[in-house]
Design a protein around this motif. Sequence first.
Motif, PDB file in Angstrom:
ATOM      1  N   PRO A   2      76.701  56.420  61.128  1.00 57.20           N
ATOM      2  CA  PRO A   2      76.300  55.879  62.434  1.00 57.20           C
ATOM      3  C   PRO A   2      75.802  56.960  63.391  1.00 57.20           C
ATOM      4  N   HIS A   3      76.514  58.098  63.463  1.00 56.58           N
ATOM      5  CA  HIS A   3      76.080  59.166  64.366  1.00 56.58           C
ATOM      6  C   HIS A   3      74.817  59.844  63.855  1.00 56.58           C
ATOM      7  N   ALA A   4      74.701  59.989  62.540  1.00 59.57           N
ATOM      8  CA  ALA A   4      73.507  60.629  61.988  1.00 59.57           C
ATOM      9  C   ALA A   4      72.259  59.797  62.254  1.00 59.57           C
ATOM     10  N   LEU A   5      72.357  58.483  62.018  1.00 59.95           N
ATOM     11  CA  LEU A   5      71.208  57.623  62.291  1.00 59.95           C
ATOM     12  C   LEU A   5      70.916  57.546  63.785  1.00 59.95           C
ATOM     13  N   ALA A   6      71.975  57.501  64.603  1.00 59.64           N
ATOM     14  CA  ALA A   6      71.763  57.485  66.056  1.00 59.64           C
ATOM     15  C   ALA A   6      71.028  58.746  66.495  1.00 59.64           C
ATOM     16  N   PHE A   7      71.427  59.892  65.934  1.00 58.97           N
ATOM     17  CA  PHE A   7      70.758  61.152  66.270  1.00 58.97           C
ATOM     18  C   PHE A   7      69.284  61.092  65.872  1.00 58.97           C
ATOM     19  N   ALA A   8      69.009  60.541  64.682  1.00 62.49           N
ATOM     20  CA  ALA A   8      67.621  60.438  64.239  1.00 62.49           C
ATOM     21  C   ALA A   8      66.809  59.519  65.139  1.00 62.49           C
ATOM     22  N   PHE A   9      67.394  58.376  65.547  1.00 61.32           N
ATOM     23  CA  PHE A   9      66.699  57.462  66.449  1.00 61.32           C
ATOM     24  C   PHE A   9      66.372  58.150  67.778  1.00 61.32           C
ATOM     25  N   LEU A  10      67.296  58.950  68.283  1.00 61.09           N
ATOM     26  CA  LEU A  10      67.141  59.530  69.622  1.00 61.09           C
ATOM     27  C   LEU A  10      66.232  60.748  69.648  1.00 61.09           C
ATOM     28  N   THR A  11      65.990  61.376  68.502  1.00 61.93           N
ATOM     29  CA  THR A  11      65.264  62.645  68.518  1.00 61.93           C
ATOM     30  C   THR A  11      63.919  62.589  67.819  1.00 61.93           C
ATOM     31  N   GLN A  12      63.569  61.489  67.162  1.00 63.80           N
ATOM     32  CA  GLN A  12      62.268  61.424  66.496  1.00 63.80           C
ATOM     33  C   GLN A  12      61.151  61.639  67.513  1.00 63.80           C
ATOM     34  N   PRO A  13      60.247  62.581  67.275  1.00 58.92           N
ATOM     35  CA  PRO A  13      59.252  62.909  68.299  1.00 58.92           C
ATOM     36  C   PRO A  13      58.061  61.963  68.338  1.00 58.92           C
ATOM     37  N   SER A  14      57.846  61.197  67.289  1.00 60.79           N
ATOM     38  CA  SER A  14      56.668  60.328  67.240  1.00 60.79           C
ATOM     39  C   SER A  14      57.119  58.877  67.180  1.00 60.79           C
ATOM     40  N   THR A  15      56.186  58.004  66.843  1.00 65.75           N
ATOM     41  CA  THR A  15      56.524  56.592  66.670  1.00 65.75           C
ATOM     42  C   THR A  15      57.658  56.460  65.658  1.00 65.75           C
ATOM     43  N   LEU A  16      58.539  55.525  65.913  1.00 64.61           N
ATOM     44  CA  LEU A  16      59.728  55.384  65.086  1.00 64.61           C
ATOM     45  C   LEU A  16      59.349  55.185  63.623  1.00 64.61           C
ATOM     46  N   PRO A  17      59.748  56.105  62.742  1.00 62.37           N
ATOM     47  CA  PRO A  17      59.408  55.956  61.312  1.00 62.37           C
ATOM     48  C   PRO A  17      60.068  54.714  60.720  1.00 62.37           C
ATOM     49  N   ARG A  18      59.367  54.112  59.777  1.00 66.79           N
ATOM     50  CA  ARG A  18      59.848  52.858  59.195  1.00 66.79           C
ATOM     51  C   ARG A  18      61.175  53.048  58.478  1.00 66.79           C
ATOM     52  N   HIS A  19      61.422  54.235  57.931  1.00 66.83           N
ATOM     53  CA  HIS A  19      62.633  54.406  57.132  1.00 66.83           C
ATOM     54  C   HIS A  19      63.901  54.322  57.988  1.00 66.83           C
ATOM     55  N   LEU A  20      63.802  54.582  59.290  1.00 67.26           N
ATOM     56  CA  LEU A  20      65.000  54.537  60.125  1.00 67.26           C
ATOM     57  C   LEU A  20      65.501  53.102  60.327  1.00 67.26           C
ATOM     58  N   PRO A  21      64.637  52.146  60.742  1.00 66.55           N
ATOM     59  CA  PRO A  21      65.127  50.765  60.814  1.00 66.55           C
ATOM     60  C   PRO A  21      65.595  50.227  59.460  1.00 66.55           C
ATOM     61  N   VAL A  22      64.894  50.637  58.375  1.00 68.90           N
ATOM     62  CA  VAL A  22      65.306  50.165  57.044  1.00 68.90           C
ATOM     63  C   VAL A  22      66.711  50.656  56.731  1.00 68.90           C
ATOM     64  N   ALA A  23      66.967  51.944  57.003  1.00 68.63           N
ATOM     65  CA  ALA A  23      68.300  52.493  56.744  1.00 68.63           C
ATOM     66  C   ALA A  23      69.347  51.836  57.634  1.00 68.63           C
ATOM     67  N   LEU A  24      68.980  51.603  58.883  1.00 74.45           N
ATOM     68  CA  LEU A  24      69.922  50.965  59.820  1.00 74.45           C
ATOM     69  C   LEU A  24      70.342  49.589  59.315  1.00 74.45           C
ATOM     70  N   HIS A  25      69.360  48.786  58.932  1.00 75.17           N
ATOM     71  CA  HIS A  25      69.688  47.413  58.528  1.00 75.17           C
ATOM     72  C   HIS A  25      70.284  47.367  57.119  1.00 75.17           C
ATOM     73  N   ALA A  26      69.961  48.331  56.281  1.00 74.83           N
ATOM     74  CA  ALA A  26      70.608  48.390  54.955  1.00 74.83           C
ATOM     75  C   ALA A  26      72.091  48.679  55.114  1.00 74.83           C
ATOM     76  N   ALA A  27      72.419  49.634  55.987  1.00 71.25           N
ATOM     77  CA  ALA A  27      73.833  49.931  56.226  1.00 71.25           C
ATOM     78  C   ALA A  27      74.536  48.753  56.880  1.00 71.25           C
ATOM     79  N   GLY A  28      73.847  48.085  57.813  1.00 72.25           N
ATOM     80  CA  GLY A  28      74.455  46.928  58.468  1.00 72.25           C
ATOM     81  C   GLY A  28      74.696  45.775  57.524  1.00 72.25           C
ATOM     82  N   ALA A  29      73.808  45.610  56.521  1.00 70.35           N
ATOM     83  CA  ALA A  29      73.976  44.529  55.551  1.00 70.35           C
ATOM     84  C   ALA A  29      75.150  44.802  54.619  1.00 70.35           C
ATOM     85  N   ARG A  30      75.372  46.072  54.272  1.00 75.85           N
ATOM     86  CA  ARG A  30      76.444  46.399  53.325  1.00 75.85           C
ATOM     87  C   ARG A  30      77.810  46.481  54.009  1.00 75.85           C
TER      88      ARG A  30
END
Length: 492
Positions: A55-83
């Motif tokens: 949770p903290h690692a993904l939160a850090f990635a969401f908060l620090t990405q310098p460009s448009t939000l990469p697709r892999h971040l929402p995918v990872a977020l929702h994959a973890a939420g589903a499991r």
Amino acid sequence: MPPPPTSPPPRLLAGGDHHPPPTSTSSPEHPFHFAHLLLPSPSPSPPDLSSPHLPHALAFAFLTQPSTLPRHLPVALHAAGARFPAFYQAFASALLSLPFPLLLPHPRARLLLAASELARAAAPGFAPLLGSLLRRVPFPGDARLLEIFTQHASFLADEEPQLLASAVFAFLRLLARNRLSLVPSSAECKDCEECRSTKSLEECRGRLVSFCVSMLRDHFHVCALIGRDLVRCLHELALVPEFQPLWRELILDRVGDVCRMNTPGWCTAVVITAEMETQLLFMMNNVKWGDQKRYQLWFARKHLIVPGGEERIPDIVRFICCGYHPTNEVMQSGVIARWAVIGWLLTGCSKGYVVANAKLALFYDWLFFEEGRGRVMNIEPAMLLMVNSVSQYADITNMLLEFLFLLIDNYDVQRKEAIARCVKSAFVVLVKKRVVPSLDPLTCCEKLSPLLRQKLVAFLSSSNLGAAEDSCGKSSDVVSTETELKKSVCSS
């Protein structure tokens, strides 16, 4: 543990000598940096999905990405939420753990993207996160917060009506405060936080108005959860052109019913910042009489003596009346009382319209009070402020009584008699509940204006307090011991 990267990870918070570095365990950034070092890969592997640091690692990635939000971040977020059903809650809690006032501009903006992803998935934990963000508007990026509520309005109306009502009220109060006093930019203040916030607000003002009007038309049953403060707020916006048709077509027919509904405490809290609430509650729970001056000065410098700060005083008064009801133990502990804090706020106002709105906020529940339905603790501060000020600072009591009679006569002429009955009921119940032993300090005090005393006695004579006139010749010990032991609010 993998070796640390060659360059230090991006910062989330504004640094400073008095803030610990991210490597310190006492820093709010530490869990995020530590998790980032443990899970640095752009896409978490299946074993990473079960890591307690994800949770903290993904939160850090969401908060620090310098460009448009990469697709892999929402995918990872929702994959973890589903499991893992608890993952979303942990992710939202990680975001909430950061001190918002210290967030750097880029992480602030990215935080709204993370909140949008949680809302889009209707993830557990998104409602507290959005509610927390509501208490931090306006700031650069609040247009994005408005967009989130606009996109998900129908879903929120069905699943999170309290959150949607909170958003409507927060945006209405934001419009009302800034309609009266916009923060001016100046040559000396080219890019300060207040000027950037004002620019942001002006840019999305039309969308704010459209959102509020749309919610009132399409989801009025949800907006009614705000209670009578919805009407108070809409009165302040009645001259805004977009709200005038709404008054004619929708509000006028429902004013009576909405005004009978008490404003819930959570609603009054959403329009002051979390920092304000914490400091006010600290004063009213921990600061003893005689020690309050330095805390009040501290609060004023932080929140009131700033551009647009005074315009928040009516909302603070409403929070104190409706949002905080002390226990008997607290009231008997010798801490500064609610009425004294309100008195200090009133006497510290420099703008006439703010004073008028603050007095309206103080007496608003009196105008619609019904025994059995109304909350005595909502009307208690006004009575105690009048009674406890009368011996040394009668001008405060004169000012409040005069304003109360002006409200009875002019607030709603068509319902004048009903309002008068409600105010009489408030006086009756306050005596019946022993908030004050009697009304002698008001009806018999020679320091008060004779005209006001006569008007008050005549006003009360038709109620259950008929003995008020007869008691004027008797010695009175009704002024509370609180008055004798403590200084007036003006010396606070």
